[in-house]
Design a protein around this motif. Structure first.
Motif, PDB file in Angstrom:
ATOM      1  N   GLY A  69      17.435  48.130  29.846  1.00 29.06           N
ATOM      2  CA  GLY A  69      18.358  48.578  28.817  1.00 29.06           C
ATOM      3  C   GLY A  69      17.701  49.348  27.695  1.00 29.06           C
TER       4      GLY A  69
ATOM      5  N   SER B 122      13.421  42.768  25.152  1.00 23.08           N
ATOM      6  CA  SER B 122      14.749  43.149  25.623  1.00 23.08           C
ATOM      7  C   SER B 122      15.616  41.910  25.836  1.00 23.08           C
ATOM      8  CB  SER B 122      14.635  43.952  26.915  1.00 23.08           C
ATOM      9  OG  SER B 122      15.907  44.296  27.416  1.00 23.08           O
ATOM     10  N   ASP B 123      15.032  40.876  26.440  1.00 19.37           N
ATOM     11  CA  ASP B 123      15.775  39.625  26.650  1.00 19.37           C
ATOM     12  C   ASP B 123      16.185  39.003  25.321  1.00 19.37           C
ATOM     13  OD1 ASP B 123      15.574  39.887  29.367  1.00 19.37           O
ATOM     14  OD2 ASP B 123      13.940  38.437  29.613  1.00 19.37           O
TER      15      ASP B 123
ATOM     16  N   ASN C 140      19.099  40.914  23.835  1.00 17.19           N
ATOM     17  CA  ASN C 140      20.346  40.762  24.581  1.00 17.19           C
ATOM     18  C   ASN C 140      20.772  39.303  24.747  1.00 17.19           C
ATOM     19  OD1 ASN C 140      20.600  43.585  25.073  1.00 17.19           O
ATOM     20  ND2 ASN C 140      19.085  43.418  26.708  1.00 17.19           N
TER      21      ASN C 140
END
Length: 304
Positions: free
Chosen positions: A20, A250-251, A254
């Motif tokens: 993403g 990123s985790d 999100n």
């Protein structure tokens, strides 16, 4: 908040995109420093292959007059391949773009100068459309600047930190003067007082010094969530570290329950066994104006 990563390997672009991440800083032959230099045809190929991504090029050197024509020609090429933006610190770069009527996102990124809202807001009237906050000021100051500035801001999120630079060839000169033969790759120096190790290397224009420790902000997302971009510097990272760090951040970004998940994500970061630091995020300014005046007065008195 969007993650913004310096691209160190074109073949890993798919992995970052799959996470993403869609903002990338691309190294050029005119970058002050970069994990990788990409030819213009490779940049064009990436832009065509990933039309939903935003590619910025690094033109963040301070250029001598004899380089200006080259820089201008290079910027003309960037227009032709539809680059999103330019990360710069030399106002000659900004002037070229303005004179030619080009429309890039011009992100002003001096290493240590973006330290107050008033300067950034004033510069935005002269063609700067975004800015990279200096990493040498506290987290509190960076958050306050964000509240007072109208243009998008990028904050340093993770990676080795710029410490110093010189236009002198310090490594080559030392090697010549000392008559020592050593490998220039992965060269480290150690600070005498703190005993901390730092990366040192030369490129065509400078000698640069970076921390060995990686600044990290993974557990600060609740405080920095209003920042427009969070930057991941992949300099001195191998492919494995760069991918893992990008995936962890990123985790976190999100996560449906960040407060619950951040401990597990921090554990993954610690498992990489890379030295971590808070840098200047929680440091106070060493010299206040009144301290400088006091020092000046003491010097004057000692001279009489």
């Amino acid at each position: 908040m969007k993650l913004f990563i310096s691209l160190n390997n074109k073949s890993r672009l798919y992995d970052y995109h799959d996470m993403g991440i869609d903002y990338y800083l691309i190294g050029t032959p005119y970058s002050f420093y970069t994990p990788h230099i990409f030819p213009i045809d490779e940049i064009k190929e990436m832009i065509i292959s990933y039309p939903d991504c935003h590619f910025y090029v690094s033109l963040n050197g301070l250029y001598d007059q004899d380089k200006i024509d080259e820089i201008e020609t290079y910027i003309d090429q960037l227009v032709d391949i539809h680059v999103t933006g330019i990360l710069f610190q030399d106002f000659g770069v900004l002037q070229i773009v303005k004179d030619k009527g080009y429309h890039f996102d011009m992100m002003y990124a001096p290493e240590t100068l973006n330290t107050n809202a008033q300067s950034i807001q004033t510069l935005s009237k002269y063609g700067i459309t975004s800015a990279f906050l200096a990493h040498v000021i506290s987290l509190e100051e960076q958050i306050q600047i964000k509240k007072e500035v109208s243009i998008p801001l990028m904050m340093f999120g993770h990676g080795v930190e710029y410490m110093a630079a010189s236009k002198r060839k310090l490594v080559s000169n030392y090697k010549e003067a000392s008559h020592k033969d050593f490998d220039d790759e992965n060269l480290m120096i150690q600070d005498r007082s703190s005993k901390k190790k730092m990366h040192i290397f030369e490129n065509d224009s400078s000698t640069l010094i970076f921390s060995e420790e990686r600044l990290y902000t993974l557990d600060l997302f609740n405080q920095i969530k209003d920042m427009d971009y969070l930057y991941i510097e992949t300099l001195f990272m191998d492919d494995y570290e760069a991918i893992e760090v990008a995936s962890i951040y990123s985790d976190a970004l999100n996560s449906f329950n960040y407060d619950r998940d951040v401990k597990a994500l921090l554990a993954l970061l610690y498992q990489m066994n890379k030295p971590l630091t808070r840098g200047f995020l929680f440091d106070n300014t060493v010299y206040k104006l009144e301290d400088v005046r006091k020092i000046d007065n003491e010097k004057r008195e000692s001279n009489h």
